[in-house]
Structure formats: structure tokens, C-alpha cells
Design a protein around this motif. Sequence first.
Motif, short mmCIF file in Angstrom:
data_model
loop_
_atom_site.label_atom_id
_atom_site.label_comp_id
_atom_site.label_asym_id
_atom_site.label_seq_id
_atom_site.Cartn_x
_atom_site.Cartn_y
_atom_site.Cartn_z
N GLY A 1 0.80 -1.22 0.00
CA GLY A 1 0.00 0.00 0.00
C GLY A 1 0.83 1.27 0.00
N LEU A 2 2.15 1.15 0.22
CA LEU A 2 3.02 2.32 0.16
C LEU A 2 4.06 2.11 -0.94
CD1 LEU A 2 3.87 3.27 3.86
CD2 LEU A 2 2.61 4.65 2.23
N GLY A 3 4.28 3.14 -1.75
CA GLY A 3 5.35 3.08 -2.75
C GLY A 3 6.46 4.03 -2.34
N PRO A 4 7.47 4.19 -3.19
CA PRO A 4 8.59 5.07 -2.84
C PRO A 4 8.17 6.50 -2.52
CG PRO A 4 9.10 3.77 -4.78
CD PRO A 4 7.67 3.52 -4.47
N ARG A 5 7.24 7.05 -3.31
CA ARG A 5 6.86 8.45 -3.11
C ARG A 5 6.08 8.63 -1.82
NH1 ARG A 5 7.97 12.06 -6.97
NH2 ARG A 5 6.74 13.62 -5.92
N SER A 6 5.11 7.73 -1.58
CA SER A 6 4.31 7.89 -0.37
C SER A 6 5.16 7.56 0.86
CB SER A 6 3.03 7.05 -0.42
OG SER A 6 3.30 5.76 -0.89
N ALA A 7 6.13 6.66 0.72
CA ALA A 7 7.04 6.38 1.84
C ALA A 7 7.84 7.64 2.18
CB ALA A 7 7.98 5.23 1.49
N ARG A 8 8.26 8.37 1.16
CA ARG A 8 9.01 9.60 1.39
C ARG A 8 8.15 10.63 2.12
NH1 ARG A 8 13.86 10.94 -0.25
NH2 ARG A 8 14.10 9.11 -1.54
N ARG A 9 6.89 10.74 1.69
CA ARG A 9 5.97 11.66 2.37
C ARG A 9 5.76 11.23 3.82
NH1 ARG A 9 0.55 13.07 1.14
NH2 ARG A 9 0.23 10.98 0.29
N ALA A 10 5.66 9.91 4.04
CA ALA A 10 5.46 9.42 5.40
C ALA A 10 6.67 9.74 6.28
CB ALA A 10 5.20 7.91 5.36
N VAL A 11 7.87 9.59 5.71
CA VAL A 11 9.08 9.88 6.48
C VAL A 11 9.12 11.36 6.84
CG1 VAL A 11 11.60 10.06 6.32
CG2 VAL A 11 10.44 7.98 5.56
N LEU A 12 8.76 12.21 5.88
CA LEU A 12 8.75 13.65 6.15
C LEU A 12 7.77 13.97 7.27
CD1 LEU A 12 10.05 16.23 4.88
CD2 LEU A 12 7.80 16.64 3.91
N HIS A 13 6.60 13.33 7.22
CA HIS A 13 5.60 13.51 8.27
C HIS A 13 6.16 13.08 9.62
CE1 HIS A 13 1.60 13.32 10.16
NE2 HIS A 13 1.97 12.16 10.64
N LEU A 14 6.85 11.93 9.64
CA LEU A 14 7.43 11.44 10.90
C LEU A 14 8.48 12.41 11.43
CD1 LEU A 14 7.77 7.65 10.06
CD2 LEU A 14 6.23 8.67 11.73
N LEU A 15 9.28 12.99 10.52
CA LEU A 15 10.33 13.92 10.94
C LEU A 15 9.75 15.23 11.46
CD1 LEU A 15 12.96 13.38 8.12
CD2 LEU A 15 13.19 12.77 10.53
N LYS A 16 8.62 15.66 10.86
CA LYS A 16 8.02 16.91 11.31
C LYS A 16 7.28 16.72 12.63
CE LYS A 16 6.50 20.25 8.72
NZ LYS A 16 5.77 21.12 7.78
N LYS A 17 6.76 15.51 12.86
CA LYS A 17 6.01 15.23 14.08
C LYS A 17 6.72 14.17 14.88
CE LYS A 17 2.24 17.48 12.60
NZ LYS A 17 0.90 17.34 12.01
N ARG A 18 7.91 14.52 15.38
CA ARG A 18 8.70 13.49 16.06
C ARG A 18 8.02 13.02 17.34
NH1 ARG A 18 14.96 14.16 14.75
NH2 ARG A 18 15.08 12.45 16.21
N GLU A 19 7.49 13.94 18.11
CA GLU A 19 6.85 13.58 19.39
C GLU A 19 5.54 12.84 19.14
OE1 GLU A 19 8.09 14.63 22.65
OE2 GLU A 19 9.83 14.85 21.36
N ALA A 20 4.75 13.38 18.20
CA ALA A 20 3.37 12.90 18.04
C ALA A 20 3.26 11.68 17.14
CB ALA A 20 2.50 14.03 17.48
#
Lengths: 198, 198
Positions: A18-37
Motif C-alpha cells: 500500500g506504500l510506494g517510494p513516493r508515499s514512503a518519502r511523504r510518510a518519512v517527512l511527516h514522521l520527521l516533522k512530528k517526532r513527538e506525536a
Amino acid sequence: MASPEIEALTQALARLPGLGPRSARRAVLHLLKKREAALGPLRAALEAVDERLETCATCGNVDTANPCAICADPRRDPRALCVVEEVADLWALERSRLFPGRFHVLGGRLSALEGIRPEDLAIETLVARIEAGGIDEVVLAMNATLEGQTTAHYLADRIERFPVRVTQLAHGLPVGGELDYLDEGTLAQALRARRPVS
Amino acid sequence: MASPEIEALTQALARLPGLGPRSARRAVLHLLKKREAALGPLRAALEAVDERLETCATCGNVDTANPCAICADPRRDPRALCVVEEVADLWALERSRLFPGRFHVLGGRLSALEGIRPEDLAIETLVARIEAGGIDEVVLAMNATLEGQTTAHYLADRIERFPVRVTQLAHGLPVGGELDYLDEGTLAQALRARRPVS
């Protein structure tokens, strides 16, 4: 060029269904922006699953205990056994809270295309459980796919010789299904399995 | 009914952009079936990112070092500064390996709709970097969206008083773009910015 740590996380996420390279990159960015949450909870949840969960040696369910909570529950009817393809199918049936018995997870379905043979599935352990006795009914709850039904037929043949009732889930109209939108296969099965109006 | 650990992991994954509850459940099942090949690496990658990565205090990039590898690299041209909305945009530009200077990550874009104001972005630190001197050119590499362009105009106003050249990425036909399939906005910008054939 992201750091090697970020590349490794992107690749690990991109391998999830369900995740490809592009959506994985977006997910990583989301994780980096919301480290605590986001990153913290996901990391803790993965750790808990990795460290605490094991596969039930009896039924193949995944749980913190072995035997699992369902196999260990004395209120469960030991005479009814429901065979499913995957752990997710067990969860789906448990969400409905309708089946009072225990389960057996095959770990897949027979598939000529994918080269999955009977010995690749938990079929010998199923036969051994039935052979051990105490089971009255085996419900074959395979998916209504060609491969699921092939698997169900194979299992029915394999356990024919035991004194148990072998049943399978009814096929027919889903709740809310409109005839006009259903495929012919479903309609044919619903018609073939028609019942008197009670 | 899956165990609380599995539910927690499903919910943590479902909050990632691009994954919903159903695909998160499928992802969890995949991780449980491939514990060695999928769950372990993902857990290790998350741990590494969580423990080793920090945000560069100078430019806002995410790296294992602070200042980041780009800010610390003496071969980078200190006179050119490229302003981007997100870390992902910095990565995209770095993949092209075309920009020789350093970066500044705003952490978003001005948005009346989402209530994102100038003080929510790393604009004061950008102004301070330019004010400190040594920069000849500021490239505003915002997205070609309404909000990205609004942000670019706002930034251009804010840094007008400094003796730097302020540029922005060219807008026009993307490589391989066919006129028949392009939107009117892109066509209008490509026509407006037309250049003599060299």
C-alpha cells in the motif's frame, strides 16, 4: 540527498503493502516533522509488537501469550473449529463476535500460480487437531475466491474420514447488495442456494 | 479482536499520510508475517532516525550532524542561498545535484486557509542570515502553487532592502510536456516568459 538513516527508513516503509517510494518519502517527512506525536508512538508500537507478540503454537493466531487468549479461554466452545486463511480473517470474525469456538490459521491458500502447496500451509497441524478428537464441527471460512474455494475443497477431502461436520460460510447477496450491481457469480450462487421464505 | 499491541501499531501506521485504517491493517499483517525481513528492519530504521537525526539550527535540514553536512561543507558556495518550503524540497533539489550553494528550509508556506502566518515559518532566521552578509543571491524555490507563490512574494518584499539578487525558479513547460495536455496557467506562464531562440 537525505542521510542514510532517512533513506533506510524510506526503503523499509516503501516495502509495506500500500506504500510506494513516493508515499514512503511523504510518510518519512511527516514522521520527521512530528517526532513527538508520530515517530515516537510508531517506534514504541513496533517495539512492543516485536518484543511481546508470538505465534500461537496451537492455532497460528498472533498474541502476547502462547497458547493465545482464544485457545486459553475456557468459555470458548472446544467442539467448534473455524479454519481461516490468514490472521486478519480471524480478527475480522472476532470483530463480529459471532463465532463461539476456536480457530485454526492456515497461513495462506493453495495457489498453483504462486506455487503454494499443501505442505506450505498449516494443514498437518489442522488434521492432527481434528484427529485428537473433541471437535464436532469444522467451519471452512476461506475467502470466496477461486483459490480460497480450492483450498476449502482440498481441506474437505482431507478431513472427510473424521466424524466431524464440515461446513462453510454461506455465499450470496451481501447486506445492502443490489442485484443490478452484483456480479453474475454472486447472483448464481445466491440463486442456487435459495431458501424457503420462513 | 487483535491484541492491544497490534491495535496500537495499526493506529500509529494509519496516521501516516497515504495509509488508512484498512491499509494499515494489511501493513501490520505483512509485518507480522515477515518479522525478520520487514518488522526488524523497519524497527531498526525508525530507531536510527529517532536517535541520530536532528534539525540543523542554521538551515532547517534534517541530518545526523548539526550544522548539517551541507552547511558544514566548505565546497558549497556560501554566496548562494536557496529557500525551500520543506525538507523534501531540499532533498529533491539535492537529487538533481545542480545547486552549488546552501539552503534555508521555511518549514511550510503562508496559508490563510490553514492559518499559517509569517511567524510560523523560519522567516526571521532567513532575514538574519541575509543580514549577516556574504550572500549574493537568494533563490526562492517555492512550489508553483498559489500559496507557494504568495510566500515567494512575501519573502521578496521582506528581503528587498538587502543588497542581494533575488531570483525564482523558471515556470514553463516541464520536460516532455505536450501543449495539448498542459493546463492554461502553465501555458500562459510559458508564453509570457518566452525567450529568443539561441
